[in-house]
Design a protein around this motif. Structure first.
Motif, mmCIF file in Angstrom:
data_model
loop_
_atom_site.group_PDB
_atom_site.id
_atom_site.type_symbol
_atom_site.label_atom_id
_atom_site.label_comp_id
_atom_site.label_asym_id
_atom_site.label_seq_id
_atom_site.Cartn_x
_atom_site.Cartn_y
_atom_site.Cartn_z
ATOM 1 N N LEU A 105 -13.153 -3.723 7.512
ATOM 2 C CA LEU A 105 -12.206 -4.387 6.621
ATOM 3 C C LEU A 105 -11.088 -3.413 6.244
ATOM 4 O O LEU A 105 -11.344 -2.220 6.026
ATOM 5 N N LEU A 106 -9.872 -3.925 6.141
ATOM 6 C CA LEU A 106 -8.774 -3.114 5.619
ATOM 7 C C LEU A 106 -9.143 -2.614 4.224
ATOM 8 O O LEU A 106 -8.832 -1.492 3.853
ATOM 9 N N ARG A 113 -13.373 -4.760 -0.004
ATOM 10 C CA ARG A 113 -12.611 -5.882 -0.564
ATOM 11 C C ARG A 113 -11.964 -6.708 0.542
ATOM 12 O O ARG A 113 -11.410 -6.174 1.491
ATOM 13 N N GLU A 114 -12.052 -8.014 0.396
ATOM 14 C CA GLU A 114 -11.391 -8.920 1.321
ATOM 15 C C GLU A 114 -9.967 -9.192 0.840
ATOM 16 O O GLU A 114 -9.683 -9.111 -0.355
ATOM 17 N N ILE A 115 -9.108 -9.530 1.789
ATOM 18 C CA ILE A 115 -7.717 -9.835 1.472
ATOM 19 C C ILE A 115 -7.482 -11.299 1.859
ATOM 20 O O ILE A 115 -7.528 -11.648 3.042
ATOM 21 N N PRO A 124 3.802 -15.808 -5.434
ATOM 22 C CA PRO A 124 2.844 -14.955 -6.147
ATOM 23 C C PRO A 124 1.597 -14.625 -5.317
ATOM 24 O O PRO A 124 1.059 -13.519 -5.421
ATOM 25 N N ALA A 125 1.133 -15.543 -4.491
ATOM 26 C CA ALA A 125 -0.022 -15.272 -3.628
ATOM 27 C C ALA A 125 0.329 -14.180 -2.617
ATOM 28 O O ALA A 125 -0.471 -13.272 -2.370
ATOM 29 N N PHE A 126 1.528 -14.244 -2.059
ATOM 30 C CA PHE A 126 1.977 -13.222 -1.110
ATOM 31 C C PHE A 126 2.123 -11.861 -1.800
ATOM 32 O O PHE A 126 1.789 -10.837 -1.214
ATOM 33 N N GLU A 127 2.623 -11.868 -3.023
ATOM 34 C CA GLU A 127 2.773 -10.601 -3.765
ATOM 35 C C GLU A 127 1.415 -9.962 -4.021
ATOM 36 O O GLU A 127 1.252 -8.750 -3.885
ATOM 37 N N HIS A 128 0.438 -10.781 -4.403
ATOM 38 C CA HIS A 128 -0.921 -10.288 -4.642
ATOM 39 C C HIS A 128 -1.499 -9.684 -3.357
ATOM 40 O O HIS A 128 -2.044 -8.576 -3.356
ATOM 41 N N VAL A 129 -1.372 -10.404 -2.261
ATOM 42 C CA VAL A 129 -1.884 -9.950 -0.964
ATOM 43 C C VAL A 129 -1.168 -8.672 -0.526
ATOM 44 O O VAL A 129 -1.787 -7.751 -0.002
ATOM 45 N N TYR A 130 0.129 -8.600 -0.765
ATOM 46 C CA TYR A 130 0.891 -7.399 -0.400
ATOM 47 C C TYR A 130 0.323 -6.176 -1.124
ATOM 48 O O TYR A 130 0.114 -5.129 -0.517
ATOM 49 N N ARG A 131 0.057 -6.327 -2.420
ATOM 50 C CA ARG A 131 -0.509 -5.209 -3.203
ATOM 51 C C ARG A 131 -1.870 -4.784 -2.659
ATOM 52 O O ARG A 131 -2.151 -3.591 -2.522
ATOM 53 N N LEU A 132 -2.716 -5.756 -2.342
ATOM 54 C CA LEU A 132 -4.037 -5.437 -1.787
ATOM 55 C C LEU A 132 -3.907 -4.710 -0.457
ATOM 56 O O LEU A 132 -4.613 -3.723 -0.199
ATOM 57 N N MET A 133 -3.009 -5.192 0.389
ATOM 58 C CA MET A 133 -2.823 -4.548 1.700
ATOM 59 C C MET A 133 -2.247 -3.150 1.540
ATOM 60 O O MET A 133 -2.663 -2.225 2.240
#
Length: 144
Positions: A105-106, A113-115, A124-133
């Motif tokens: 997993l990244l 943690r899964e993304i 906002p979903a893309f922003e959250h995912v960007y931070r996780l990545m």
């Protein structure tokens, strides 16, 4: 030593190409190849517009990306395969058992943690995912 890193998600238009661009920039000058592919790729499609907008806001660019379907040759050339979700790790193990020992997993260094997939969701979903990545990419970059 990892010389060829592959990011994998489903469509290869949001998460994996974004992570690809992020890691490539982070490892610039180290001679490491970074690419991405999808388990159910929207072959030939460019990066999602919202994902691209976030990259640009962070000084990056995914404009040249074209989605591609994962295959044995792509998996075989990778030294490290980084996925977004556990089901991606399992799917790779099913279709290419020889790649399972190099697939993680990244979010491995963030307690596995899964993304989540932001496709067809609001910004906002893309922003959250960007931070996780970004956190995942930063953690993996330390190992190169």
């Amino acid at each position: 030593m990892f010389k060829n890193v592959l990011f994998v998600c489903v469509g290869n238009i949001c998460r994996s190409p974004s992570a690809e661009v992020m890691l490539r920039q982070s490892l610039e000058g180290k001679g490491i190849q970074v690419s991405s592919a999808g388990l159910g790729a929207l072959v030939g499609h460019g990066i999602d517009a919202t994902a691209q907008a976030l990259l640009v806001e962070h000084g990056l660019n995914g404009d040249s990306h074209r989605a591609r379907q994962i295959d044995d040759a792509i998996l075989g050339s990778a030294d490290l395969v980084l996925t977004m979700e556990r089901k991606h790790v399992h799917r790779i193990a099913e279709v290419a058992p020889q790649a399972s020992g190099k697939t993680f997993l990244l979010g491995k260094w963030q307690q596995d943690r899964e993304i989540p997939d932001p496709y067809r969701q609001q910004r906002p979903a893309f922003e959250h995912v960007y931070r996780l990545m970004a956190e995942g990419v930063e953690s993996w970059a330390r190992h190169f």
